[in-house]
Design a protein around this motif. Structure first.
Motif, PDB file in Angstrom:
ATOM      1  N   TYR A  21       0.810  -1.217   0.000  1.00  0.00           N
ATOM      2  CA  TYR A  21       0.000   0.000   0.000  1.00  0.00           C
ATOM      3  C   TYR A  21       0.849   1.276   0.000  1.00  0.00           C
ATOM      4  N   THR A  22       1.879   1.340   0.857  1.00  0.00           N
ATOM      5  CA  THR A  22       2.669   2.571   0.940  1.00  0.00           C
ATOM      6  C   THR A  22       3.495   2.787  -0.316  1.00  0.00           C
ATOM      7  N   ALA A  23       4.109   1.735  -0.851  1.00  0.00           N
ATOM      8  CA  ALA A  23       4.919   1.878  -2.062  1.00  0.00           C
ATOM      9  C   ALA A  23       4.090   2.386  -3.243  1.00  0.00           C
ATOM     10  N   PRO A  24       2.910   1.803  -3.539  1.00  0.00           N
ATOM     11  CA  PRO A  24       2.078   2.405  -4.603  1.00  0.00           C
ATOM     12  C   PRO A  24       1.621   3.820  -4.261  1.00  0.00           C
ATOM     13  N   GLY A  25       1.324   4.070  -2.980  1.00  0.00           N
ATOM     14  CA  GLY A  25       0.901   5.410  -2.585  1.00  0.00           C
ATOM     15  C   GLY A  25       1.991   6.446  -2.783  1.00  0.00           C
ATOM     16  N   LEU A  26       3.242   6.069  -2.518  1.00  0.00           N
ATOM     17  CA  LEU A  26       4.360   7.003  -2.720  1.00  0.00           C
ATOM     18  C   LEU A  26       4.530   7.368  -4.189  1.00  0.00           C
ATOM     19  N   SER A  27       4.252   6.443  -5.077  1.00  0.00           N
ATOM     20  CA  SER A  27       4.378   6.731  -6.506  1.00  0.00           C
ATOM     21  C   SER A  27       3.182   7.509  -7.036  1.00  0.00           C
ATOM     22  N   LEU A  28       1.999   7.324  -6.438  1.00  0.00           N
ATOM     23  CA  LEU A  28       0.781   7.947  -6.947  1.00  0.00           C
ATOM     24  C   LEU A  28       0.533   9.330  -6.369  1.00  0.00           C
ATOM     25  N   LEU A  29       0.885   9.540  -5.105  1.00  0.00           N
ATOM     26  CA  LEU A  29       0.552  10.786  -4.426  1.00  0.00           C
ATOM     27  C   LEU A  29       1.170  12.016  -5.092  1.00  0.00           C
ATOM     28  N   PRO A  30       2.476  12.039  -5.412  1.00  0.00           N
ATOM     29  CA  PRO A  30       3.025  13.242  -6.081  1.00  0.00           C
ATOM     30  C   PRO A  30       2.398  13.490  -7.451  1.00  0.00           C
ATOM     31  N   LEU A  31       2.078  12.401  -8.191  1.00  0.00           N
ATOM     32  CA  LEU A  31       1.470  12.578  -9.508  1.00  0.00           C
ATOM     33  C   LEU A  31       0.099  13.232  -9.397  1.00  0.00           C
ATOM     34  N   ILE A  72      -4.331   2.842   0.264  1.00  0.00           N
ATOM     35  CA  ILE A  72      -5.496   2.077   0.699  1.00  0.00           C
ATOM     36  C   ILE A  72      -6.754   2.561  -0.025  1.00  0.00           C
ATOM     37  N   ILE A  73      -6.910   3.892  -0.164  1.00  0.00           N
ATOM     38  CA  ILE A  73      -8.086   4.426  -0.842  1.00  0.00           C
ATOM     39  C   ILE A  73      -8.077   4.054  -2.322  1.00  0.00           C
ATOM     40  N   SER A  74      -6.908   4.109  -2.963  1.00  0.00           N
ATOM     41  CA  SER A  74      -6.823   3.833  -4.396  1.00  0.00           C
ATOM     42  C   SER A  74      -6.972   2.351  -4.709  1.00  0.00           C
ATOM     43  N   ILE A  75      -6.344   1.500  -3.923  1.00  0.00           N
ATOM     44  CA  ILE A  75      -6.369   0.061  -4.194  1.00  0.00           C
ATOM     45  C   ILE A  75      -7.573  -0.602  -3.549  1.00  0.00           C
ATOM     46  N   GLY A  76      -7.978  -0.110  -2.377  1.00  0.00           N
ATOM     47  CA  GLY A  76      -9.051  -0.756  -1.640  1.00  0.00           C
ATOM     48  C   GLY A  76      -8.528  -1.925  -0.821  1.00  0.00           C
ATOM     49  N   ILE A  77      -9.400  -2.504  -0.023  1.00  0.00           N
ATOM     50  CA  ILE A  77      -9.036  -3.684   0.767  1.00  0.00           C
ATOM     51  C   ILE A  77      -9.219  -4.910  -0.112  1.00  0.00           C
ATOM     52  N   ARG A  78      -8.141  -5.594  -0.392  1.00  0.00           N
ATOM     53  CA  ARG A  78      -8.180  -6.752  -1.285  1.00  0.00           C
ATOM     54  C   ARG A  78      -7.590  -7.972  -0.604  1.00  0.00           C
ATOM     55  N   PHE A  79      -8.050  -9.135  -1.061  1.00  0.00           N
ATOM     56  CA  PHE A  79      -7.395 -10.394  -0.738  1.00  0.00           C
ATOM     57  C   PHE A  79      -7.050 -11.044  -2.064  1.00  0.00           C
ATOM     58  N   TRP A 132      -6.830 -11.145  -5.668  1.00  0.00           N
ATOM     59  CA  TRP A 132      -7.544 -10.375  -6.689  1.00  0.00           C
ATOM     60  C   TRP A 132      -8.979 -10.062  -6.293  1.00  0.00           C
ATOM     61  N   VAL A 133      -9.395 -10.498  -5.112  1.00  0.00           N
ATOM     62  CA  VAL A 133     -10.769 -10.279  -4.660  1.00  0.00           C
ATOM     63  C   VAL A 133     -10.858  -8.912  -3.976  1.00  0.00           C
ATOM     64  N   HIS A 134     -11.778  -8.065  -4.449  1.00  0.00           N
ATOM     65  CA  HIS A 134     -11.963  -6.731  -3.875  1.00  0.00           C
ATOM     66  C   HIS A 134     -12.971  -6.847  -2.741  1.00  0.00           C
ATOM     67  N   LEU A 135     -12.500  -6.668  -1.498  1.00  0.00           N
ATOM     68  CA  LEU A 135     -13.368  -6.840  -0.341  1.00  0.00           C
ATOM     69  C   LEU A 135     -14.138  -5.563  -0.010  1.00  0.00           C
ATOM     70  N   TYR A 136     -13.440  -4.433   0.109  1.00  0.00           N
ATOM     71  CA  TYR A 136     -14.087  -3.189   0.514  1.00  0.00           C
ATOM     72  C   TYR A 136     -13.556  -2.044  -0.324  1.00  0.00           C
ATOM     73  N   LYS A 137     -14.477  -1.132  -0.682  1.00  0.00           N
ATOM     74  CA  LYS A 137     -14.119   0.107  -1.343  1.00  0.00           C
ATOM     75  C   LYS A 137     -14.350   1.267  -0.382  1.00  0.00           C
ATOM     76  N   PHE A 138     -13.679   2.371  -0.659  1.00  0.00           N
ATOM     77  CA  PHE A 138     -13.791   3.546   0.200  1.00  0.00           C
ATOM     78  C   PHE A 138     -14.502   4.640  -0.562  1.00  0.00           C
ATOM     79  N   ARG A 139     -15.666   5.016  -0.058  1.00  0.00           N
ATOM     80  CA  ARG A 139     -16.515   6.017  -0.681  1.00  0.00           C
ATOM     81  C   ARG A 139     -16.910   7.059   0.360  1.00  0.00           C
TER      82      ARG A 139
END
Length: 546
Positions: A166-176, A343-350, A352-359
């Motif tokens: 989660y943090t590694a993808p967030g670090l790449s996405l947040l500045p963009l 976490i907000i961008s990817i959601g809670i996953r197991f 490839w199963v998407h468990l929870y989205k953040f809205r």
């Protein structure tokens, strides 16, 4: 909501102790002489560190404070609240739901007790080949905190997994996203209106095949198509309302004022991300050259060979108090922000199963609690990452510098200022005092080197995930733009609409009225989409009027 607020407040407060811990050990050394101040006796330093240590994890076996409370949230309060909402059924009392959630929470209590008992019986390795008195002192200084150190080590290792995914993808996405800003809202409004108009044209084309005065029944294919178009129309109307709400909001009206700050934060985030990743790369590679202990000691870096950019920056800023401590707080908050973004961008996953989205106003309680658990674990893993990878020397010793020139009567660097160097693990233990946090992390690694080895290789996974996420986000940005979409189209499914209570608005829906005028609904009214679904499910044809 109460559990989430308490858990995150506790965790952020615990992490906020880290800069204070660094400040306390930094002020005991005189950087001009490389020696301790006269007031910094062993008794004063021991009392100062005991105070911080008590706040962290208590002085006796089970007098848990910060780390103990974090463990209680992870193993009891959050699972209890999660299963309490998971057991929600009609006509079910609060007591029965609480009892059912307690039964599932008992499994987590067993795990916590197992880890605690295991930590009590884990014996540290002798490390007879280690020639550093400083590491030996840590091994002989193990007290009742050893069991809690093992539990905290397992939690930190799980938190490192959160940092990877989660943090590694967030670090790449947040500045963009900060640099890109919001995508064009007027263009989004026009696009949504065009899609809605096309949808209604297709619905009317189907409905015109069955005039009100005719006796022709609607085919199953057209009924299914009309049901899908009715659902799509509802989604498009929901999206249109949301886009118009964003367009008319005060935030959008103030974009001309906010946008320059977004660009500044984006540039600062890009710089900080580059420094963080470069520091982790340097430290991880430097561990491969470790000659003192290496893997048997859990890859503890005793003396750096490569220049760590963030560590050097902290040491350069240390004379300008409190700039270095403000930077440390910013690094911690930025990592927390990046984890939240992931976490907000990817959601809670197991897998490839998407468990929870953040809205907004539609996140289920279970998803909120699961995200809280991930954030708490990520902050536990962040303690290791800061101490062992991001800025190891500064995190362990702050701005302490010691005199590396000895004479017969002691140490004297008055004529040799170049020999006043920053403290490191190989420095004399009677001069350099480590932070409580670093001592706690080193206990975890030295007592169970397997955890240290696992920590080390998760750093490589973190770097690989960051590189993969950065390439993915750049490619997606080149395709669709680097800005933030004001409305994420992936959010518009039936569950989200139902969560926002929009299905109840179907009684006033234009599609229902158009179908009603053509006699395509069951007499007595009802929503067009729901009625068509009922008819399809029952296999019955639609009613018609003559």
């Amino acid at each position: 909501m109460i559990i989430t607020i308490l858990a995150l407040t506790l965790c952020l407060t615990t992490v906020a102790l880290f800069p204070i811990d660094i400040y306390l050990v930094s002020r005991i050394m005189d950087s001009a002489t490389g020696l301790r101040y006269e007031w910094a006796t062993d008794a004063v330093i021991a009392h100062m560190q005991d105070t911080v240590r008590i706040v962290y994890y208590g002085k006796y076996y089970f007098s848990f404070l910060a780390y103990g409370l974090i463990a209680s949230f992870c193993f009891f309060w959050i699972p209890l609240s999660y299963f309490y909402f998971e057991e929600l059924e009609e006509d079910q009392s609060v007591g029965s739901r609480l009892w059912a959630s307690l039964k599932y929470t008992f499994f987590f209590i067993i795990i916590a007790c197992t880890l605690l008992v295991t930590g009590l019986f884990v014996k540290p390795n002798e490390h007879e080949d280690v020639g550093l008195d400083w590491l030996r002192k840590i091994l002989t200084d193990l007290d009742g905190s050893g069991a809690l150190a093992f539990v905290a080590g397992v939690m930190a290792l799980t938190g490192m997994g959160v940092l990877v995914f989660y943090t590694a993808p967030g670090l790449s996405l947040l500045p963009l996203h900060l640099l890109g800003g919001l995508k064009s809202i007027p263009a989004k409004v026009t696009e949504t209106h065009a899609q809605l108009a096309a949808n209604r044209v297709r619905q009317n084309a189907i409905l015109n095949r069955y005039p009100p005065g005719g006796h022709r029944q609607m085919s199953d294919r057209d009924r299914h198509a009309l049901a899908e178009l009715s659902r799509e129309e509802l989604i498009l109307k929901n999206r249109s309302r949301m886009v118009q709400g964003v367009r008319d909001s005060w935030l959008n009206r103030c974009q001309c004022i906010i946008r320059p700050f977004q660009i500044i934060f984006g540039l600062a985030g890009t710089t900080l991300t580059t420094l963080l990743v470069a520091s982790i790369v340097v430290t991880t590679l430097d561990n491969l050259k470790e000659e003192v202990c290496g893997a048997p000691c859990g890859y503890i870096l005793t003396r750096p060979h490569l220049p760590n950019p963030l560590n050097l920056l902290f040491l350069k800023l240390s004379p300008f108090f409190p700039v270095d401590y403000i930077l440390m707080v910013l690094v911690i908050l930025y990592m927390f922000w990046a984890t939240t973004k992931g976490i907000i961008s990817i959601g809670i996953r197991f897998l490839w199963v998407h468990l929870y989205k953040f809205r907004q106003a539609a996140t289920p309680p279970q998803g909120l609690l699961a995200a809280t658990m991930l954030l708490m674990l990520s902050l536990a893993g962040l303690g290791y990452s800061l101490t062992m990878s991001v800025a190891p020397d500064y995190s362990m010793f702050g701005s302490q510098k010691y005199c590396n020139h000895t004479i017969i009567t002691g140490r004297e660097c008055g004529d040799y200022p170049a020999l006043i160097i920053p403290c490191h693990i190989g420095a004399p233990k009677e001069l350099c005092t480590p932070t409580v946090t670093s001592g706690f992390i080193l206990k975890i690694v030295l007592v169970t080197p397997a955890l240290g080895i696992a920590f080390y290789y998760t750093q490589w996974l973190f770097l690989l995930m960051f590189l993969f996420a950065l390439l993915f986000n750049v490619v997606q940005g080149c395709r669709n733009g680097f800005g933030v979409d004001p409305i994420d189209e992936s959010e518009d499914d039936e569950d989200d609409i139902e969560a926002r209570g929009l299905l109840t608005a179907m009684s006033a829906d234009g599609g229902r009225r158009r179908a009603d005028r053509r006699g395509l609904l069951i007499p007595g009214g009802g929503a067009s989409y729901g009625s068509l679904q009922t008819q399809t499910g029952n296999g019955a044809g639609p009613s018609s009027r003559s």
